[in-house]
Design an enzyme around this catalytic site. Structure first.
Site, mmCIF file in Angstrom:
data_model
loop_
_atom_site.group_PDB
_atom_site.id
_atom_site.type_symbol
_atom_site.label_atom_id
_atom_site.label_comp_id
_atom_site.label_asym_id
_atom_site.label_seq_id
_atom_site.Cartn_x
_atom_site.Cartn_y
_atom_site.Cartn_z
ATOM 1 N N GLU A 139 -54.228 1.832 -66.946
ATOM 2 C CA GLU A 139 -53.600 3.149 -67.181
ATOM 3 C C GLU A 139 -53.615 3.493 -68.670
ATOM 4 O O GLU A 139 -52.558 3.733 -69.264
ATOM 5 C CB GLU A 139 -52.145 3.122 -66.689
ATOM 6 N N PRO A 140 -54.765 3.533 -69.300
ATOM 7 C CA PRO A 140 -54.781 3.814 -70.740
ATOM 8 C C PRO A 140 -54.452 5.275 -71.030
ATOM 9 O O PRO A 140 -54.907 6.179 -70.328
ATOM 10 C CB PRO A 140 -56.221 3.498 -71.151
ATOM 11 N N GLY A 141 -53.640 5.499 -72.041
ATOM 12 C CA GLY A 141 -53.352 6.858 -72.496
ATOM 13 C C GLY A 141 -53.845 7.011 -73.920
ATOM 14 O O GLY A 141 -54.890 7.603 -74.192
ATOM 15 N N ARG A 142 -53.098 6.397 -74.826
ATOM 16 C CA ARG A 142 -53.404 6.490 -76.254
ATOM 17 C C ARG A 142 -54.856 6.109 -76.573
ATOM 18 O O ARG A 142 -55.523 6.788 -77.359
ATOM 19 C CB ARG A 142 -52.459 5.557 -77.019
ATOM 20 N N ARG A 188 -44.055 11.977 -83.670
ATOM 21 C CA ARG A 188 -44.179 10.530 -83.873
ATOM 22 C C ARG A 188 -43.642 10.048 -85.229
ATOM 23 O O ARG A 188 -42.943 9.047 -85.278
ATOM 24 C CB ARG A 188 -45.630 10.073 -83.665
ATOM 25 N N CYS A 246 -35.130 22.170 -89.984
ATOM 26 C CA CYS A 246 -33.916 21.811 -90.726
ATOM 27 C C CYS A 246 -33.397 20.436 -90.331
ATOM 28 O O CYS A 246 -32.341 20.304 -89.703
ATOM 29 C CB CYS A 246 -32.864 22.884 -90.501
HETATM 30 C C1 LIG Z 1 -47.005 5.525 -71.115
HETATM 31 C C2 LIG Z 1 -47.574 4.730 -69.989
HETATM 32 C C3 LIG Z 1 -48.922 4.362 -70.005
HETATM 33 C C4 LIG Z 1 -49.856 4.683 -71.152
HETATM 34 O O1 LIG Z 1 -49.555 3.961 -72.283
HETATM 35 P P1 LIG Z 1 -50.556 3.987 -73.546
HETATM 36 O O2 LIG Z 1 -49.908 3.113 -74.526
HETATM 37 O O3 LIG Z 1 -50.663 5.393 -74.000
HETATM 38 O O4 LIG Z 1 -51.867 3.459 -73.086
HETATM 39 C C5 LIG Z 1 -49.405 3.674 -68.916
HETATM 40 N N1 LIG Z 1 -48.616 3.355 -67.861
HETATM 41 C C6 LIG Z 1 -47.304 3.693 -67.827
HETATM 42 C C7 LIG Z 1 -46.501 3.320 -66.648
HETATM 43 C C8 LIG Z 1 -46.742 4.383 -68.884
HETATM 44 O O5 LIG Z 1 -45.444 4.697 -68.850
#
Ligand SMILES: *Cc1c(COP(=O)(O)O)cnc(C)c1O
Length: 415
Positions: free
Chosen positions: A273-276, A312, A343
């Site tokens: 589940e990669p996001g970043r 961030r 502010c």
């Molecule tokens: C936020 C999240 C991700 C993604 O995390 P990254 O650090 O962006 O890769 C994957 N799985 C779950 C359950 C998350 O909450």
């Protein structure tokens, strides 16, 4: 490949000149590169080669419909944490059969909608969610596929706000409690147990914690297999870090190879589940310097982006590189704090940055494609920034800048 780079002292996104883009779209605005996005997703996909896998992009990192649509076209799956994210993925043309639903607080209405859409898997995070899901699936006359999200109690060595796999965190089910839960799960007729999942944190820059949690999942898988509970997948979550400053995270390829090695010949599908790692370095935040001022020994560059646009730095003292869009050789180089108009003293985008600046100059905040726009707000009644996607020499506005009217369109005085 480098998708943001200088030609003759001017910064480009792919083949688009960012000075021209800023003049047309105005600032602040997010700019994403299609090439970078696709390259990152493909890096995960290709590294798995013949190993069965699903790359379920974590929608919360960047949930713009155009981004989701490009990933859907590559065949990506999606990790969602709300009905809003589910509807975004469906609207973007994502395949419901490639969606996994995480989150500790799924409401009944959200579960109903996900069942109706027939998503691939619910990552269940508590015993009560199991019974709620079973009841709702029964009402709809369907079987819900589930994975248990376990909490492996592993320290990912990252910022405490983005640590999720320690026993004091709210996420998942304690891995030691799973054995006691198996009979309950098997007795719920509207659930089909197909996997185990974890996600221990974000911006991880070493492999050890990721592989230790995978080891724990494999061990649990083997225990369950010996009890004749045949799971079909292990979901290792997201969390792979990127380089913001001087971090040296494993490459996508290196990470995936290590996961494949651990897995050996087990007959399992791997879900990530990669996001970043997919979106962070595909985007920048473009902002313009409004004012310069000095007080005592401090120099401030006050820009038109703020903590409401990019949270961030304020939220976890995150460091993101700040580049001049036009490199200049004239003028005096100084240490600046780059701050916004909001502010709050936490409203900074960077501190002590050596830059040569004039009012009106453009700056690019790097690595802003993940947890940038998606965490933005309207604080101080600031319309949210526009989002732009660059594709070679053309750009598309993929989210119009909010208008002042949008800010209070849903509000009304009492009668
Ligand atoms: C936020 C999240 C991700 C993604 O995390 P990254 O650090 O962006 O890769 C994957 N799985 C779950 C359950 C998350 O909450």
């Amino acid at each position: 490949m480098q998708y943001f780079k200088y030609h003759n002292s001017e910064l480009y996104a792919e083949e688009v000149n960012l000075v021209e883009l800023a003049n047309q779209v105005e600032t602040p605005c997010y700019v994403y590169s299609r090439g970078a996005l696709e390259e990152n997703w493909q890096a995960f996909h290709n590294a798995f080669a013949e190993t069965p896998h699903r790359i379920c992009y974590a929608v919360k990192a960047n949930s713009n419909i155009a981004i989701l649509n490009l990933l859907a076209r590559l065949g990506s799956g999606f990790d969602i944490v709300s009905q809003g994210e589910l509807e975004r993925v469906l609207a973007a043309g994502g395949n419901p059969q490639q969606i996994v639903f995480s989150g500790v607080g799924k409401k009944s209405s959200e579960i109903r909608r996900a069942l109706e859409a027939n998503i691939y898997c619910f990552n269940v995070e508590s015993p009560l969610e199991l019974t709620r899901l079973n009841t709702l699936a029964q009402e709809q006359g369907v079987i819900a596929r589930i994975a248990l999200r376990v909490n492996p109690n592993i320290d990912p060595q990252t910022h405490s706000y983005i640590t999720t796999g320690l026993k004091e965190n709210k996420f998942g089910i304690n891995i030691d409690q799973v054995a006691a839960l198996t009979d309950t799960i098997l007795s719920l007729p509207h659930l089909r147990w197909i996997g185990i999942a974890c996600h221990i944190g974000s911006q991880l820059t070493t492999l050890d914690p990721l592989l230790s949690s995978l080891d724990k999942l494999i061990e649990l898988y083997e225990t369950l297999r010996d009890k004749k509970i045949p799971l079909t997948h292990i979901n290792v979550g997201g969390g792979l870090g990127i380089r913001y400053k001087d971090e040296t995270p494993p490459t996508i390829d290196h990470y995936v190879q290590a996961v494949r090695d651990r897995l050996g010949k087990l007959p399992l599908e791997i879900i990530l589940e990669p996001g970043r790692a997919i979106t962070a370095n595909t985007g920048i935040l473009l902002t313009r310097v409004e004012y310069l001022k000095s007080s005592h020994d401090k120099n401030f560059a006050i820009v038109d982006a703020a903590m409401n646009d990019l949270m961030r730095p304020a939220l976890y003292q995150a460091w993101q590189d700040i580049l001049p869009v036009v490199k200049t050789t004239t003028g005096e180089e100084k240490q600046y704090d780059i701050v916004g108009p909001v502010c709050e003293s936490a409203d900074f985008l960077g501190k002590n940055r050596l830059l040569t600046l004039q009012p009106g100059d453009l700056l690019a905040i790097s690595s802003a494609g993940a947890y940038g726009f998606s965490m933005s707000s309207n604080y101080n009644s600031r319309p949210r920034a526009a989002e732009v996607l660059v594709d070679k020499d053309i750009f598309h506005i993929i989210r119009a800048r909010e208008t002042i009217r949008d800010l209070f369109a849903l509000e009304s005085p009492i009668g």
